[in-house]
Design a protein around this motif. Structure first.
Motif, PDB file in Angstrom:
ATOM      1  N   TYR A   1       0.846  -1.190   0.000  1.00  0.00           N
ATOM      2  CA  TYR A   1       0.000   0.000   0.000  1.00  0.00           C
ATOM      3  C   TYR A   1       0.886   1.247   0.000  1.00  0.00           C
ATOM      4  N   THR A   2       0.504   2.220  -0.807  1.00  0.00           N
ATOM      5  CA  THR A   2       1.288   3.444  -0.923  1.00  0.00           C
ATOM      6  C   THR A   2       0.417   4.646  -0.575  1.00  0.00           C
ATOM      7  N   GLN A   3       0.868   5.400   0.410  1.00  0.00           N
ATOM      8  CA  GLN A   3       0.226   6.671   0.754  1.00  0.00           C
ATOM      9  C   GLN A   3       0.972   7.766  -0.013  1.00  0.00           C
ATOM     10  N   ILE A   4       0.236   8.492  -0.856  1.00  0.00           N
ATOM     11  CA  ILE A   4       0.849   9.375  -1.854  1.00  0.00           C
ATOM     12  C   ILE A   4       0.584  10.836  -1.502  1.00  0.00           C
ATOM     13  N   PHE A   5       1.634  11.656  -1.620  1.00  0.00           N
ATOM     14  CA  PHE A   5       1.504  13.100  -1.441  1.00  0.00           C
ATOM     15  C   PHE A   5       2.197  13.796  -2.610  1.00  0.00           C
ATOM     16  N   ASN A   6       1.451  14.618  -3.339  1.00  0.00           N
ATOM     17  CA  ASN A   6       2.010  15.409  -4.435  1.00  0.00           C
ATOM     18  C   ASN A   6       2.178  16.845  -3.955  1.00  0.00           C
TER      19      ASN A   6
ATOM     20  N   PHE B   1      10.171   4.402   1.812  1.00  0.00           N
ATOM     21  CA  PHE B   1       9.897   5.778   1.394  1.00  0.00           C
ATOM     22  C   PHE B   1      10.423   5.977  -0.023  1.00  0.00           C
ATOM     23  N   GLU B   2       9.644   6.678  -0.868  1.00  0.00           N
ATOM     24  CA  GLU B   2      10.058   6.978  -2.238  1.00  0.00           C
ATOM     25  C   GLU B   2       9.810   8.449  -2.530  1.00  0.00           C
ATOM     26  N   SER B   3      10.647   9.007  -3.388  1.00  0.00           N
ATOM     27  CA  SER B   3      10.473  10.392  -3.818  1.00  0.00           C
ATOM     28  C   SER B   3      10.757  10.482  -5.310  1.00  0.00           C
ATOM     29  N   TYR B   4       9.844  11.135  -6.042  1.00  0.00           N
ATOM     30  CA  TYR B   4      10.004  11.331  -7.486  1.00  0.00           C
ATOM     31  C   TYR B   4       9.801  12.807  -7.809  1.00  0.00           C
TER      32      TYR B   4
ATOM     33  N   ASP C   1      10.646   7.571 -15.742  1.00  0.00           N
ATOM     34  CA  ASP C   1      10.737   6.119 -15.607  1.00  0.00           C
ATOM     35  C   ASP C   1      10.839   5.764 -14.125  1.00  0.00           C
ATOM     36  N   PRO C   2       9.719   5.525 -13.457  1.00  0.00           N
ATOM     37  CA  PRO C   2       8.352   5.612 -13.984  1.00  0.00           C
ATOM     38  C   PRO C   2       7.913   7.068 -14.122  1.00  0.00           C
ATOM     39  N   VAL C   3       6.809   7.278 -14.827  1.00  0.00           N
ATOM     40  CA  VAL C   3       6.286   8.638 -14.995  1.00  0.00           C
ATOM     41  C   VAL C   3       5.602   9.031 -13.690  1.00  0.00           C
ATOM     42  N   ARG C   4       6.277   9.875 -12.932  1.00  0.00           N
ATOM     43  CA  ARG C   4       5.796  10.334 -11.633  1.00  0.00           C
ATOM     44  C   ARG C   4       6.302  11.759 -11.416  1.00  0.00           C
ATOM     45  N   GLY C   5       5.621  12.485 -10.540  1.00  0.00           N
ATOM     46  CA  GLY C   5       6.102  13.795 -10.147  1.00  0.00           C
ATOM     47  C   GLY C   5       5.916  14.864 -11.208  1.00  0.00           C
ATOM     48  N   TRP C   6       4.700  14.931 -11.775  1.00  0.00           N
ATOM     49  CA  TRP C   6       4.375  15.957 -12.769  1.00  0.00           C
ATOM     50  C   TRP C   6       3.002  16.545 -12.461  1.00  0.00           C
TER      51      TRP C   6
ATOM     52  N   THR D   1       7.142  17.334  -6.922  1.00  0.00           N
ATOM     53  CA  THR D   1       7.679  16.203  -6.165  1.00  0.00           C
ATOM     54  C   THR D   1       6.545  15.355  -5.616  1.00  0.00           C
ATOM     55  N   THR D   2       6.663  14.056  -5.813  1.00  0.00           N
ATOM     56  CA  THR D   2       5.735  13.090  -5.243  1.00  0.00           C
ATOM     57  C   THR D   2       6.443  12.320  -4.136  1.00  0.00           C
ATOM     58  N   LEU D   3       5.849  12.317  -2.948  1.00  0.00           N
ATOM     59  CA  LEU D   3       6.383  11.571  -1.809  1.00  0.00           C
ATOM     60  C   LEU D   3       5.487  10.368  -1.555  1.00  0.00           C
ATOM     61  N   ASN D   4       6.089   9.185  -1.491  1.00  0.00           N
ATOM     62  CA  ASN D   4       5.350   7.951  -1.254  1.00  0.00           C
ATOM     63  C   ASN D   4       5.810   7.299   0.044  1.00  0.00           C
ATOM     64  N   PHE D   5       4.848   6.929   0.883  1.00  0.00           N
ATOM     65  CA  PHE D   5       5.120   6.181   2.106  1.00  0.00           C
ATOM     66  C   PHE D   5       4.461   4.812   1.960  1.00  0.00           C
ATOM     67  N   LEU D   6       5.210   3.738   2.224  1.00  0.00           N
ATOM     68  CA  LEU D   6       4.732   2.396   1.909  1.00  0.00           C
ATOM     69  C   LEU D   6       4.606   1.520   3.153  1.00  0.00           C
ATOM     70  N   LEU D   7       3.561   0.682   3.128  1.00  0.00           N
ATOM     71  CA  LEU D   7       3.357  -0.380   4.099  1.00  0.00           C
ATOM     72  C   LEU D   7       2.937  -1.635   3.348  1.00  0.00           C
ATOM     73  N   GLU D   8       3.158  -2.796   3.957  1.00  0.00           N
ATOM     74  CA  GLU D   8       2.754  -4.051   3.332  1.00  0.00           C
ATOM     75  C   GLU D   8       2.040  -4.913   4.355  1.00  0.00           C
ATOM     76  N   GLY D   9       1.008  -5.641   3.891  1.00  0.00           N
ATOM     77  CA  GLY D   9       0.278  -6.524   4.781  1.00  0.00           C
ATOM     78  C   GLY D   9      -1.140  -6.729   4.300  1.00  0.00           C
ATOM     79  N   ASN D  10      -1.971  -7.299   5.165  1.00  0.00           N
ATOM     80  CA  ASN D  10      -3.395  -7.456   4.871  1.00  0.00           C
ATOM     81  C   ASN D  10      -4.146  -6.206   5.330  1.00  0.00           C
ATOM     82  N   ASN D  11      -4.233  -6.045   6.635  1.00  0.00           N
ATOM     83  CA  ASN D  11      -4.884  -4.875   7.213  1.00  0.00           C
ATOM     84  C   ASN D  11      -3.810  -3.961   7.796  1.00  0.00           C
ATOM     85  N   VAL D  12      -3.705  -2.767   7.253  1.00  0.00           N
ATOM     86  CA  VAL D  12      -2.675  -1.832   7.715  1.00  0.00           C
ATOM     87  C   VAL D  12      -3.311  -0.465   7.942  1.00  0.00           C
TER      88      VAL D  12
END
Length: 618
Positions: free
Chosen positions: A499-504, A541-544, A549-554, A566-577
């Motif tokens: 799961y990715t929580q996205i902030f542009n 954590f990801e930042s674009y 490649d990939p097309v992000r941050g526009w 700038t796009t900031l991505n915060f990631l978690l993995e699991g079933n229920n998060v």
């Protein structure tokens, strides 16, 4: 030359009729009583009708470039196209852009020429306008015999052409160039436009194109009673318009095409129809009451600078440009007159449950302006819908900190357009590396505003959607007027996902992400700053920024143009998060304890001064 083209056109129409090439839908050539057609126009001191382009200080320059240099200017998004008069055949597509072709076949260049004629009374402009009309008629005599593009006789382009041809007729009928033979051919062609637009198979149900058709058919029916079916067309246009009023706008006055710009556009269409109807004594039930509610929505939707946010296929719209004579809502009048007229709205925060919109503002009269808007709705399948459910935008003082994507263009093959419509261009939650399907009508109704409340110190909303198969995403937002926003994003699934929580982040913002759990954002245009804080541990954590490649941050604030953000991505993995995130803007939230008490969600929020606030939701 105009006479020669006119003669060849008449021969073409005659041969087509004799050969049976014209469908029975489009009648044989009619010899109209030209005096009767003109007489109606002379009954009024002034006519009211729409113009696709208004006369401006640039109109004569645009028209002169067309007359003298063969430069076709349509809109500022494209360079002028230099055409060859001897070889123009209406298959032109110099920019490989369907939107350009649409405006080309809407005869927008004719509208510019008529603007210049209206301003100067110089016949060189109306002569050129007649040439373009005759050329178009020669190559596109009817929907079954045209230049090969779907825009020659498209729903929207045909409606726009009716508007411009009406504008031409108003000035041509009294011009020194008036020719009865051409006038007859012109009226036959205009009658075919009415036949085409009145047919259900050519009508755009449920989207704004249909309203353009309603306006055009109504205008044609009223201003050209010489046409045999004019009364029938008027009835059809009113009946169809009533469907749009009842089905395309929520009961609270929000247009359903998932776009702030298209809300404004459709409201403008309704206002122009109302003005026309009032001028000619036509009664349309619910039209003005719908306009009133749509104008009320704009009051809450507007940011501190009077513009609307980029939501869905949108560009920033400045509400201050609305003609006061068109405003029937006292609160909108107060807003655009800067308080000189009208009445100030009592509560400028609000939740439109049926539209899936939450709009929260602090008191801009006493505090630095904070604007927050969340959108969560899927009313219909439309090309203007984006994967922006549960997404939000936030403006602090003069700075757009958390932004939406804009539209870029309408070429669904373009990688930037694909990004703009995707979940990754919005401030929301993504499941895996995919967007959800906004073309699937089964997703209609899978969004909900579950709870909301507005108090003098804070406002809250809980919304959810099930757009992703087997996944429910819920977002609870608590907005504090003093300057803090808390997010509780809960994701439930029987399967494991990323799961990715996205902030542009807006282009006028400096980003310090050296501490990824406490990102500092500072404005380049005012003295404001804020922090984006994660209260829970994040796995990745990801930042674009302007990435291909990939097309992000526009972001696209102007048609056919993109700007890196700038796009900031915060990631978690699991079933229920769950993500718990805070935006601190003056007020600082340091801890949140959330739990359930007898089925009610309880949030105990602690601030940096040790003050606490208990909020119950549900």
């Amino acid at each position: 030359m105009a006479k020669a083209v006119s003669l060849s056109l008449a021969v073409l129409l005659l041969l087509s009729t004799l050969a049976g090439c014209l469908s029975n839908e489009y009648k044989q050539f009619i010899n109209y009583d030209i005096d009767e057609a003109i007489q109606y126009w002379q009954q009024y001191d002034e006519h009211q009708y729409e113009k696709r382009t208004p006369p401006t200080s640039q109109s004569v320059e645009i028209a002169d470039n067309l007359v003298n240099n063969d430069e076709i200017f349509l809109l500022r998004y494209w360079d002028s196209y230099v055409y060859d008069e001897d070889n123009l055949n209406w298959t032109e597509d110099p920019y490989d852009d369907e939107t350009w072709v649409f405006y080309f076949h809407s005869l927008r260049m004719v509208s510019f020429l008529m603007n210049a004629y209206e301003l100067t009374n110089d016949t060189v402009y109306i002569e050129k306008a007649q040439w373009f009309i005759e050329s178009w008629m020669e190559h596109n005599p009817n929907p079954y015999n045209h230049s090969g593009t779907r825009f020659a006789w498209g729903d929207h382009s045909t409606a726009n052409r009716i508007i411009t041809l009406t504008y031409f007729w108003d000035y041509y009928r009294d011009s020194p160039l008036f020719d009865e033979e051409f006038a007859n051919e012109f009226l036959n062609m205009l009658n075919n436009h009415g036949i085409f637009t009145a047919q259900d198979k050519n009508y755009s149900w449920g989207i704004n194109h249909g309203i353009y058709q309603d306006r055009a058919l109504m205008q044609l029916a009223v201003l050209f009673p010489v046409f045999e079916s004019s009364e029938e067309w008027l009835g059809i246009s009113i009946s169809r318009l009533s469907l749009h009023l009842n089905e395309d706008v929520t009961l609270t006055g929000v247009h359903k095409e998932h776009s702030t710009s298209y809300h404004y556009l459709v409201m403008g269409l309704f206002m122009s129809i109302s003005k026309f109807a009032n001028h000619y004594g036509i009664s349309i039930e619910e039209l003005d009451s719908t306009i009133y509610k749509m104008q009320e929505y704009l009051v809450l939707l507007s940011k501190a600078d009077g513009t609307t946010p980029l939501i869905g296929d949108s560009t920033a719209t400045n509400l201050m440009g609305i003609d006061e004579s068109q405003i029937i809502n006292e609160h909108l009048l107060y807003l655009i007159s800067d308080g000189d007229r009208g009445e100030k709205i009592e509560q400028d925060s609000g939740v439109y449950e049926d539209a899936g919109v939450a709009l929260f503002k602090n008191d801009w009269d006493v505090s630095p302006a904070i604007y927050f808007a969340l959108f969560n709705r899927f009313h219909m399948v439309t090309k203007h819908k984006q994967c922006d459910d549960l997404s939000f935008v936030l403006t602090y003082q003069d700075t757009d900190y958390f932004v939406d994507s804009g539209k870029y263009n309408y070429d669904e093959r373009d990688p930037y357009r694909i990004l703009m419509r995707s979940v990754f261009a919005h401030n929301t939650i993504a499941v895996g590396d995919e967007s959800y399907d906004i073309e699937d009508s089964n997703n209609i109704g899978t969004t909900a505003i579950e709870h909301y409340g507005i108090t003098s110190e804070y406002s809250y909303v809980k919304a959810s959607h099930t757009m992703y198969d087997g996944v429910k995403i819920s977002r609870t937002v608590i907005f504090f007027d003093e300057g803090a926003v808390y997010f509780h994003d809960q994701i439930e699934s029987d399967e494991n996902h990323k799961y990715t929580q996205i902030f542009n982040i807006g282009q006028d913002v400096i980003i310090d992400d050296s501490n990824q759990n406490n990102v500092i954002l500072s404005s380049m245009i005012d003295n404001s700053s804020l922090t984006l804080t994660q209260l829970n541990t994040i796995s990745e954590f990801e930042s674009y920024s302007g990435s291909n490649d990939p097309v992000r941050g526009w972001q696209s604030t102007t048609f056919n143009e993109v700007t890196p953000i700038t796009t900031l991505n915060f990631l978690l993995e699991g079933n229920n998060v769950a993500f718990e995130t805070v935006i601190n803007l003056g007020l600082e939230i340091v801890d949140v304890d959330n739990f359930q008490d007898s089925g009610t969600n309880v949030y105990v929020i602690t601030f940096d001064d040790n003050r606490t606030e208990r909020i119950e939701i549900g």
